[in-house]
Scaffold this motif. Structure first.
Motif, short mmCIF file in Angstrom:
data_model
loop_
_atom_site.label_atom_id
_atom_site.label_comp_id
_atom_site.label_asym_id
_atom_site.label_seq_id
_atom_site.Cartn_x
_atom_site.Cartn_y
_atom_site.Cartn_z
N ASN A 69 0.98 -1.24 -0.03
CA ASN A 69 0.14 -0.03 0.18
C ASN A 69 0.87 1.28 -0.03
O ASN A 69 2.11 1.03 -0.19
CB ASN A 69 -0.81 -0.01 1.15
N SER A 70 0.34 2.29 0.11
CA SER A 70 1.20 3.55 -0.11
C SER A 70 2.14 3.76 1.32
O SER A 70 3.07 4.47 1.15
CB SER A 70 0.21 4.84 0.20
N GLU A 71 1.83 3.10 2.35
CA GLU A 71 2.66 3.11 3.62
C GLU A 71 3.81 1.91 3.66
O GLU A 71 4.84 2.43 3.98
CB GLU A 71 1.71 2.93 4.74
N TYR A 72 3.43 0.75 3.46
CA TYR A 72 4.60 -0.11 3.20
C TYR A 72 4.34 -1.30 2.14
O TYR A 72 3.28 -1.44 1.78
CB TYR A 72 4.79 -0.88 4.56
N ARG A 73 5.34 -2.14 2.30
CA ARG A 73 5.28 -3.62 1.40
C ARG A 73 5.46 -4.50 2.23
O ARG A 73 6.90 -4.52 3.09
CB ARG A 73 6.09 -3.39 0.20
N MET A 74 4.82 -5.62 2.31
CA MET A 74 5.09 -6.66 3.31
C MET A 74 5.41 -7.96 2.18
O MET A 74 4.92 -8.16 1.32
CB MET A 74 3.66 -7.08 4.11
N ARG A 75 6.48 -8.76 2.61
CA ARG A 75 6.99 -9.85 1.93
C ARG A 75 7.38 -11.10 2.92
O ARG A 75 7.80 -10.58 3.87
CB ARG A 75 8.06 -9.45 0.91
N TYR A 76 6.88 -12.25 2.42
CA TYR A 76 7.51 -13.31 2.97
C TYR A 76 9.03 -13.40 2.54
O TYR A 76 9.29 -13.20 1.58
CB TYR A 76 6.93 -14.62 2.53
N GLN A 77 9.69 -13.69 3.56
CA GLN A 77 11.13 -13.77 3.51
C GLN A 77 11.78 -15.22 2.92
O GLN A 77 13.00 -15.19 2.49
CB GLN A 77 12.10 -13.39 4.56
N VAL A 78 11.02 -16.15 3.35
CA VAL A 78 11.65 -17.56 2.96
C VAL A 78 10.69 -18.47 2.20
O VAL A 78 9.51 -18.41 2.33
CB VAL A 78 11.79 -18.61 4.31
N GLU A 79 11.37 -18.70 1.05
CA GLU A 79 10.54 -19.45 0.07
C GLU A 79 9.96 -20.97 0.41
O GLU A 79 8.69 -21.15 0.20
CB GLU A 79 11.51 -19.70 -1.01
N ASN A 80 10.62 -21.67 1.16
CA ASN A 80 10.19 -22.89 1.59
C ASN A 80 10.40 -22.98 3.26
O ASN A 80 11.42 -22.68 3.71
CB ASN A 80 11.00 -23.96 1.01
N VAL A 81 9.27 -23.45 3.63
CA VAL A 81 9.24 -23.49 5.05
C VAL A 81 8.83 -24.87 5.56
O VAL A 81 7.72 -25.63 4.93
CB VAL A 81 8.33 -22.36 5.93
#
Length: 191
Positions: A69-81
């Motif tokens: 959104n205009s405030e932040y970007r959220m991303r998962y950090q690990v591809e395989n868990v």
């Protein structure tokens, strides 16, 4: 009679094994969709009652807003868990399984945060992600959040023979789960 009983046990085991294998596959697919931000696949794997009231388009827009959104970007950090699956339970003709996994995320903020904003955002993320393990990285203007996540997988008439999920980390989905299912079901599956 023994042959009939043996056949019945074999069929039950085969059906359960296929169901568990399908659950594992669907869980991986849902996690991958979150990692890749494939909102359409996330919707397809979400329990239908979650988005019926708001509509599919509004649900997809909300997902996108949660990730960026205009405030932040959220991303998962690990591809395989690794996923930890609870016991599969049949309650009132519905099949439930809780899936747990460690889910590190990064929240990258668009505008440089000052000390007061860092403290406020850290507190917000600790509450939002239900963890105390939130670290600010000044060089990236971001927070790393280490938390444990939970999905509730359900297999019932609503899901038309497929596993569908509630993301219990999401407040709206948790509230929807609690509105749809009796409190005793939540207690029986540990939610």
């Amino acid at each position: 009679m023994k042959k009939y009983l043996s056949l019945l046990l074999l069929l039950s085991f085969a059906t359960f094994s296929q169901s568990k294998e399908a659950l594992q596959t669907a869980t991986k697919k849902l996690y991958d969709a979150n990692f890749l931000m494939d909102f359409e696949v996330i919707k397809q794997l979400t329990y239908p009652k979650v988005y019926e009231a708001m509509g599919e388009t509004a649900f997809l827009e909300q997902l996108e807003n949660d990730f960026q959104n205009s405030e932040y970007r959220m991303r998962y950090q690990v591809e395989n868990v690794p996923f930890i699956f609870s016991e599969i339970k049949i309650i009132d003709g519905k099949t439930f399984c809780v899936v747990r996994f460690r889910n590190p995320k990064r929240y990258l903020f668009e505008n440089k945060l000052n000390a007061a904003q860092i403290a406020t955002k850290k507190t917000w993320l600790q509450a939002k992600e239900n963890t105390q393990n939130v670290t600010f990285e000044a060089a990236r203007n971001s927070f790393t959040v280490r938390s444990a996540s939970r999905y509730v997988a359900i297999f019932d008439l609503e899901t038309v023979g497929e596993w569908k999920f509630f993301n219990i980390d999401d407040a709206f989905q948790l509230a929807t789960f609690r509105a749809l299912f009796d409190e005793s079901i939540g207690n029986k599956i540990g939610i």
